[in-house]
Design a protein around this motif. Structure first.
Motif, short mmCIF file in Angstrom:
data_model
loop_
_atom_site.label_atom_id
_atom_site.label_comp_id
_atom_site.label_asym_id
_atom_site.label_seq_id
_atom_site.Cartn_x
_atom_site.Cartn_y
_atom_site.Cartn_z
N UNK A 165 25.33 17.96 45.21
CA UNK A 165 23.95 18.15 45.66
C UNK A 165 23.13 18.90 44.62
N UNK A 166 23.77 19.84 43.96
CA UNK A 166 23.08 20.60 42.92
C UNK A 166 22.64 19.66 41.79
N UNK A 167 23.52 18.78 41.37
CA UNK A 167 23.19 17.83 40.30
C UNK A 167 22.10 16.87 40.76
N UNK A 168 22.13 16.51 42.06
CA UNK A 168 21.17 15.53 42.59
C UNK A 168 19.81 16.15 42.88
N UNK A 169 19.66 17.47 42.66
CA UNK A 169 18.35 18.09 42.87
C UNK A 169 18.10 18.49 44.31
N UNK A 170 19.15 18.55 45.11
CA UNK A 170 19.03 19.02 46.49
C UNK A 170 19.31 20.52 46.54
N UNK A 171 18.82 21.18 47.60
CA UNK A 171 19.05 22.61 47.77
C UNK A 171 20.16 22.83 48.78
#
Lengths: 259, 259
Positions: free
Chosen positions: B219-225
């Motif tokens: 999720x971090x890589x995908x730009x999610x928080x």
């Protein structure tokens, strides 16, 4: 209706469903035209409409004398269950369709003089078709459905409608707590498939005729109970809170609802 | 860690996951041995245990110096994030596994000195693997993940944990009502895949390190928080209520939680 005629209709409806599924999948990555109906959470898209028009035209060609009740209104104004009545939900779970492109169903039912003859629930993305009726039995992608185990509420997962839970209508919170857990999938078709396959012990939601028309036929043959939320017989043309469950879970839930 | 080494580990972990999935599918129709852990709703089966033993032994052979945190306790007692730490959830969504034989995941994560390197979430029945990390990017069954749209809460479906909704913890009912609808799937892995694929705008649940270890990296890589429920940084070894969402929905939800 003769068994040969039912088999012929069954073959025909399955061919419509294949074509209908192909049509939907072909357009699934295009930009949808989405309109709201009664609220911002009640949607209809160009694909709902096109698919209903497709299915209604197939039914009209095949069975010109029949009447058709479709969610999006391309059928007839059906106010009695006399004669052959087809019920069509071109996209069940339109919110899931719009927001997920997943977890939605196409459903078709045929009733004759109010008696269920054939029902079809197609999970489009999962490519799973539940089909059949009293004369043929129930099939899961062409294989006879496994016998439904009569699990009590306390030993199963229960499918619920989000709004009923959020307002605790009919003691929904207590029902969820008595179960092993609630699941919310957002499509009557997907939930009913899950109950038929034993993945859920029941399902409760406010439903319209196109939401439960096919499921009512299949669940009856599979030995499941589908009634109004207070345990009364569910009319083919009713719009109301519906309780579907195994016999044991149905009894457990009615007790909690009436508390 | 060098990119070539990461690619080599990635290839190896994928081969374990294929073998692990085959093992689980081979035994899925056998009678399970089910035990409760902290409550009647917290289950473990012989397959959870066998699968953790399988994955732990693969990791030990491949990387003997590392420490392993596994849900079922066949790894090590991990109290710091120093060095190479593997986190394993052999069956995430055990209740779904037991009651549905569907909607469960196998998850593996690799952290080095507290930094996420590689994460894997495998939807076993759906046969969908989300994988990757900061060096490789995120992949959905081997294809680069579609860019996550920064949808606000009001325009998306939100995945929630059943117990949080039933007790209205952290104003969960208000969060659900501000969204277009809540969904409850019963497996962190399945929910996190749904957020990564844009099917859900967020997911909120009480989670343990094996529930979020892989998802936190992807999720971090995908730009999610992904944070604690009050918006703080989520420790790799924490057990607490977790809020995962698009940046916009994350902001919307934090406002409601703090009301």
């Amino acid at each position: 209706m003769e068994i040969d005629e039912i088999k012929e209709i069954d073959k025909t409806v399955k061919s419509w469903l294949r074509e209908s599924r192909d049509n939907v999948l072909r357009k699934i990555d295009t930009r949808l035209t989405v309109n709201t109906k009664t609220s911002r959470k009640d949607l209809v898209t160009n694909i709902d409409k096109q698919n209903e028009q497709f299915l209604v035209s197939k039914i009209r060609d095949f069975d010109p004398e029949s009447r058709i009740l479709g969610e999006e209104g391309f059928g007839d104004k059906v106010v009695s269950t006399e004669g052959q009545v087809w019920i069509v939900d071109p996209i069940d779970g339109t919110m899931n369709f719009v927001k997920q492109r997943n977890h939605f169903a196409i459903m078709i039912a045929l009733y004759v003089d109010g008696e269920g003859v054939l029902g079809y629930i197609l999970d489009v993305i999962g490519n799973r078709l539940l089909s059949g009726g009293p004369a043929l039995g129930v099939f899961d992608n062409g294989h006879p459905l496994a016998e439904v185990v009569d699990t009590p509420l306390s030993n199963g997962l229960i499918g619920l409608s989000g709004p009923l839970v959020l307002h605790n209508t009919f003691n929904m919170v207590d029902i969820a707590q008595k179960s092993l857990g609630m699941r919310i999938y957002g499509s009557a078709g997907i939930d009913i498939i899950s109950v038929l396959r034993g993945e859920l012990v029941g399902y409760i939601s406010y439903l319209k005729p196109w939401d439960f028309g096919a499921g009512r036929i299949l669940c009856d043959v599979a030995g499941l109970e589908m009634t109004t939320i207070d345990g009364k017989q569910l009319g083919v043309l009713s719009s109301e809170p519906v309780l579907l469950a195994t016999r044991n879970a149905h009894r457990d839930i009615l007790t909690i609802v009436s508390q």
